[in-house]
Write an enzyme that holds these catalytic residues in place. Structure first.
Site, PDB file in Angstrom:
ATOM      1  CG  ASP A   1      70.914 -48.862 -38.510  1.00  0.00           C
ATOM      2  OD1 ASP A   1      69.834 -48.303 -38.755  1.00  0.00           O
ATOM      3  OD2 ASP A   1      71.245 -50.114 -38.152  1.00  0.00           O
ATOM      4  N   GLY A   2      73.998 -45.410 -38.944  1.00  0.00           N
ATOM      5  CA  GLY A   2      74.908 -44.320 -38.101  1.00  0.00           C
ATOM      6  C   GLY A   2      74.365 -43.010 -38.331  1.00  0.00           C
TER       7      GLY A   2
ATOM      8  CG  ASN B   1      73.480 -48.852 -31.492  1.00  0.00           C
ATOM      9  OD1 ASN B   1      72.282 -49.081 -31.348  1.00  0.00           O
ATOM     10  ND2 ASN B   1      74.073 -49.165 -33.022  1.00  0.00           N
ATOM     11  CG  ASP B   2      77.791 -49.917 -28.636  1.00  0.00           C
ATOM     12  OD1 ASP B   2      78.351 -48.880 -29.370  1.00  0.00           O
ATOM     13  OD2 ASP B   2      77.631 -50.878 -29.306  1.00  0.00           O
TER      14      ASP B   2
ATOM     15  CG  ASP C   1      91.083 -57.634 -26.211  1.00  0.00           C
ATOM     16  OD1 ASP C   1      91.996 -57.938 -25.768  1.00  0.00           O
ATOM     17  OD2 ASP C   1      90.793 -58.726 -27.317  1.00  0.00           O
TER      18      ASP C   1
ATOM     19  CB  THR D   1      70.865 -56.780 -32.055  1.00  0.00           C
ATOM     20  OG1 THR D   1      70.630 -55.107 -32.472  1.00  0.00           O
ATOM     21  CG2 THR D   1      69.687 -57.293 -31.324  1.00  0.00           C
TER      22      THR D   1
ATOM     23  CE1 TYR E   1      82.844 -55.933 -30.108  1.00  0.00           C
ATOM     24  CE2 TYR E   1      83.342 -53.521 -29.409  1.00  0.00           C
ATOM     25  CZ  TYR E   1      83.780 -54.826 -29.575  1.00  0.00           C
ATOM     26  OH  TYR E   1      85.189 -55.023 -29.276  1.00  0.00           O
TER      27      TYR E   1
END
Length: 307
Positions: free
Chosen positions: A75-76, A140-141, A169, A180, A182
């Site tokens: 995926d990366g 993703n994020d 944090d 889906t 982190y």
């Protein structure tokens, strides 16, 4: 993947895993391209991993030349490939040489029939949105955090209006695809890929906004570091993107239909992802887990049970 004789007018771009060997898949792709008269290229940085049969070009030239992009990794690697062609109308095919591969439908053993279907036009395109923050793009994020062993304070502004602050944090801004990852691990919601939405989820909140906030595609999100002294750090799809200096802000927007991913069987891909999510603690009953097993395997298990 058709081209006329002479100079190829169809070019396949390769993006490869930074350490795993993918040469078997590369040889298959180059043989296939050679039969159809197509060109295969990669970036200079991947020259040692793609072998001598693949032409390598400058990174700034690569995205302009490709007609289809094939990602060979997990995926990366797939996310990195997608970031290269945002807004260019270049479809991306993933071949899973990684682990879970939520984004990727095709395994190495399925590559040859996948190339056949790609050449014949027997596929669909699945649009994916991304978050844009300055020069950074995240499928993703985007995660903003403090230095290790310290807490984050971050102000939130939406469409020019202040909406409070985060203290904890970290803070996650994610797309539906990234919900889906982190975000889910931090207790955030799973968002349907069909929803043009952004989730903002605090990690271990101590005060301020303590729950996820869902915003729409037209919302202009500003995340500001209110400190006069302490820099924050932010990452894009798990890769460090630099500091968020004291007093600086990060402007975030959702870009819909940023990239198209090649799909051959969307139902099968969704079924596989349900299995993978169940392994990550998606709450399913035993009878619901059984439904995730392909019918031929269920039939075989029933025959064995009956003896």
């Amino acid at each position: 993947m058709r081209a006329s004789s002479g100079r190829p007018h169809f070019t396949v771009g390769l993006v490869v895993h930074p350490s795993r060997s993918v040469l078997d898949s590369i040889r298959l792709i180059t043989r296939y391209a050679g039969r159809s008269g197509a060109a295969v290229i990669a970036r200079w940085c991947d020259a040692e991993r793609v072998g001598p049969d693949v032409v390598t070009v400058a990174p700034e030239e690569f995205a302009d030349r490709v007609d289809v992009l094939i990602s060979l990794g997990g995926d990366g690697t797939m996310l990195g490939a997608m970031r290269l062609v945002v807004g260019r109308g270049v479809p991306v095919l993933g071949v899973n040489h990684g682990n879970l591969g939520f984004l990727i439908e095709v395994g190495p053993q399925e590559l040859e029939p996948a190339l056949d279907r790609l050449a014949e036009g027997r596929y669909t395109l699945e649009p994916h949105s991304c978050l844009e923050a300055g020069d950074s793009r995240a499928f993703n994020d985007i995660v903003i955090a403090a230095e290790p062993l310290s807490s984050l304070t971050l102000d939130l502004e939406v469409n020019g209006l202040r909406h409070g602050y985060y203290r904890g944090d970290a803070m996650i801004a994610c797309t539906p695809t990234g919900s889906t990852a982190y975000n889910y691990a931090a207790g955030g919601p799973v968002i349907s890929p069909s929803a043009p939405a952004v989730a903002l989820t605090p990690v271990a909140p101590m005060s301020g906004i303590s729950r996820s906030v869902i915003l729409g595609k037209d919302d202009h999100i500003v995340l500001r570091n209110p400190s006069g002294e302490v820099p924050l750090i932010f990452s894009v799809d798990g890769t460090s993107a630099g500091p968020l200096q004291p007093g600086a802000e990060l402007s975030v927007r959702l870009r819909t239909e940023a990239v198209d991913v090649v799909r051959f069987d969307a139902d099968t891909h969704s079924q596989r992802n349900r299995v993978k999510l169940s392994l990550l603690d998606l709450p399913l009953r035993r009878d619901q887990l059984v439904e995730l097993i392909p019918q031929p395997l269920r039939d075989q298990a029933e025959r064995l049970r009956r003896g």
